[in-house]
Design an enzyme around this catalytic site. Structure first.
Site, PDB file in Angstrom:
ATOM      1  N   ASP A   1      -2.067 -10.241   4.960  1.00  0.00           N
ATOM      2  CA  ASP A   1      -0.856 -10.287   5.790  1.00  0.00           C
ATOM      3  C   ASP A   1      -0.857  -9.217   6.873  1.00  0.00           C
ATOM      4  O   ASP A   1      -0.482  -9.474   8.016  1.00  0.00           O
ATOM      5  CB  ASP A   1       0.403 -10.202   4.922  1.00  0.00           C
ATOM      6  CG  ASP A   1       0.466  -8.927   4.098  1.00  0.00           C
ATOM      7  OD1 ASP A   1      -0.593  -8.464   3.635  1.00  0.00           O
ATOM      8  OD2 ASP A   1       1.581  -8.397   3.908  1.00  0.00           O
TER       9      ASP A   1
ATOM     10  N   CYS B   1       0.831  -1.196   0.000  1.00  0.00           N
ATOM     11  CA  CYS B   1       0.000   0.000   0.000  1.00  0.00           C
ATOM     12  C   CYS B   1       0.868   1.249   0.000  1.00  0.00           C
ATOM     13  O   CYS B   1       2.086   1.180  -0.015  1.00  0.00           O
ATOM     14  CB  CYS B   1      -0.904   0.025   1.234  1.00  0.00           C
ATOM     15  SG  CYS B   1      -1.994  -1.406   1.397  1.00  0.00           S
TER      16      CYS B   1
END
Length: 615
Positions: free
Chosen positions: A95, A2
């Site tokens: 994750d 991200c």
């Protein structure tokens, strides 16, 4: 993977948060998440790679601990099982979803349990006042830019420098010595950026602050293991250990819920990653070339590696006529100058990878630093062994413009100013020149801890994420570093051969032509391309006109003009790289400090340049 951003002990409008998010949405096009409270805000742009149906950020939204995260945690499944056995609830298999529970279980030391690459921001509201924690991975694969304002004890942060400028509270003052630092080291080193009020969080760092308080900054550990002796065994045994470890890491880094490819330049490092990835069934490789006939064309080596690995091979070809537009895009995404000409090609290559449908790409970055692959390392070690001065030549090899030429390019006033503000951080310079260990050991430490994160890893991160591609780097994994870093000198460089252990590890896996070819950098042949009659030459002549370069009082316009004359008469690597670096700086100055010259205005993404992809 991200982009993250936020603020602490500050007042930021929702509009400003939207602006920052928009400025780095290219790195996280799949979702945007924001959480705000009194004096704080966290945000992210998500690129979905693992657990595609979950992973909404901030993780832990609505709970006492919220986290935004950029990166990849490769041991997340093991952590999830452990945390669930301890009674924690992890909502999905993304994750990053393990992070709030991991912090609740282990406190500030939760990062010690992470295996991966990351920059994260965690807000803990359980106390009387909110508490912010920032953390970066062990070697700096995921950068985090911060602006701490000491007077009002406020912080703004983001994954990319142009996005940080979107807050409007940062980037107002460019360091007067920034041009010299850029030319001396090809990009600012250490925590420094081009701006006085913006820094980069160092690798392996935890930054903690309570709302309204002063931050505490802790380097958690050395970036790479400090081991006095290398791996046990003879050279063959050590090479076998390296191959086995690298094979394991490549296998782990291929795991994703999206398509994965490998970048294959045709050199040793990426070719070895390709060969090992093919053992796990990898099907697609990418390489880059330039339209026309140019020196250092490696595409035939990359094709040999692909043929042996039986992959579908994609050649990305870019047209040098489009370099001016491509350079403006590249510089904007980097946010500050980086003098490596390969930056253009890196940006174009990752764009092509994304357009071909891939979200993850493995690369060979980091191998030269870990295993001793640079010619400048070999030359310095040989000079030191002969009792000769090694430092001036090594430092010049690091630079975009050697020291003597920089002195000729600068005005008297600027030359006097930079003499009081050296380009290298003082502690790094002291350790390089006088620290413990052999000369090669000190150089390796410097390359890994200073140059790799600043010059290579930030570039790879920004230019891959510019096209929403997650770059994964097997050679930067802890297990590989723990084998490569403590190798004795003779197992890295000896008898004129570099990367001796890594070549031994690759024996039998790669074509003989790749193993026996002379080492060359994966780069853009700028000396041949920067010549009269080319689009790049005309563009450089325009932006580096004598009156324009002399206007700021730092450069002697006549000296810059003399560089052009020398390059036109007798093309030379030193002159061409110096002109390239000055051009990159001028483009950056246009993008972020001057009013726009057509496309490429500050705060906007320039238009795209053409490329072609062949399978």
């Amino acid at each position: 993977m991200c982009r993250i951003f936020g603020y602490f002990n500050a007042a930021v409008t929702p509009h400003a948060m939207r602006t920052v998010a928009a400025l780095q949405r290219h790195g996280g096009p799949d979702a945007t998440g924001v959480a705000r409270g009194a004096g704080w805000g966290l945000g992210n742009n998500r690129l979905a790679v693992v657990g595609l149906d979950g992973g909404q950020q901030p993780y832990g939204r609505g709970g006492p601990v919220q986290v935004v995260f950029n990166g990849e945690i490769y041991n997340h499944e093991e952590l999830r099982r452990r945390l669930e056995a301890l009674g924690h609830v992890v909502p999905d298999r993304c994750d990053g979803s393990v992070l709030p529970a991991l912090y609740l279980e282990y406190g500030d030391d939760f990062t010690e349990h992470l295996d991966g690459m990351y920059a994260l921001a965690l807000l803990d509201t359980r106390g009387a006042v909110p508490r912010l924690l920032l953390a970066t991975d062990h070697i700096g694969m995921k950068p985090l830019y911060c602006r701490w304002h000491a007077a009002d004890r406020s912080l703004h942060f983001s994954s990319e420098l142009p996005a940080l400028l979107g807050f409007g509270a940062a980037g107002g003052r460019v360091r007067e010595s920034a041009l010299d630092a850029f030319l001396a080291t090809r990009t600012p080193f250490g925590t420094r950026t081009m701006y006085e009020d913006v820094e980069v969080l160092e690798p392996g760092t935890t930054w903690v602050c309570e709302l309204g308080g002063l931050p505490r900054v802790r380097r958690r550990e050395p970036q790479v293991p400090v081991v006095q002796e290398g791996p046990a065994g003879d050279g063959f045994t050590v090479a076998r250990q390296v191959r086995r470890t690298l094979r394991h890491e490549v296998g782990r880094l291929l795991e994703a819920d999206v398509p994965v490819a490998v970048i294959t330049s045709g050199g040793l490092d990426s070719s070895l990653v390709t060969a090992l990835a093919a053992e796990y069934g990898l099907q697609h490789t990418f390489t880059l070339a330039y339209r026309g006939s140019w020196p250092c064309d490696e595409r035939h080596f990359a094709r040999e590696v692909s043929d042996r690995a039986r992959t579908v091979h994609h050649e990305v070809e870019i047209d040098p006529a489009g370099f001016p537009a491509l350079l403006e895009e590249t510089v904007w995404h980097l946010g500050q100058p980086n003098a490596d000409p390969i930056a253009l090609s890196t940006y174009a290559l990752f764009r092509a990878i994304r357009e071909a449908g891939f979200t993850v790409a493995l690369t060979g970055d980091g191998a030269d630093e870990v295993f001793g692959g640079y010619e400048r390392m070999r030359r310095a070690a040989e000079r030191a062994a002969a009792g000769a001065a090694w430092a001036p030549g090594y430092l010049d090899a690091l630079s975009a413009v050697p020291a003597a030429l920089r002195a000729r390019l600068y005005t008297d006033a600027y030359r006097a100013h930079v003499a009081t503000d050296p380009a290298l951080p003082a502690a790094a310079s002291e350790d390089l020149l006088h620290g413990p260990g052999t000369v090669l050991d000190r150089i390796t430490r410097f390359e890994l801890e200073q140059r790799l994160p600043a010059y290579h890893l930030r570039r790879v991160d920004h230019l891959s994420m510019a096209s929403a591609v997650e770059a994964r780097l097997p050679f930067c994994q802890r297990s590989v570093l723990s084998l490569g870093r403590p190798l004795p000198d003779h197992r890295r460089i000896q008898g004129g051969q570099v990367k001796r252990t890594l070549y031994a590890a690759a024996a039998g896996l790669l074509p003989d032509g790749v193993l026996s070819r002379p080492k060359q950098p994966f780069t853009l042949p700028v000396t041949a391309m920067l010549r009269p009659g080319t689009a790049l030459w005309e563009y450089a002549r325009d932006l580096l006109a004598p009156g324009r370069t002399a206007a700021a009082g730092r450069l002697d316009g006549r000296a810059v003009d003399a560089l052009f004359a020398a390059q036109a008469e007798r093309p030379d690597d030193t002159a061409s790289l110096a002109l390239w670096a000055l051009l990159v700086h001028e483009v950056w100055d246009d993008q972020f400090r001057r009013s726009p010259r057509g496309s490429g205005a500050a705060g906007t993404v320039p238009g795209t340049a053409p490329l072609a992809v062949a399978a």
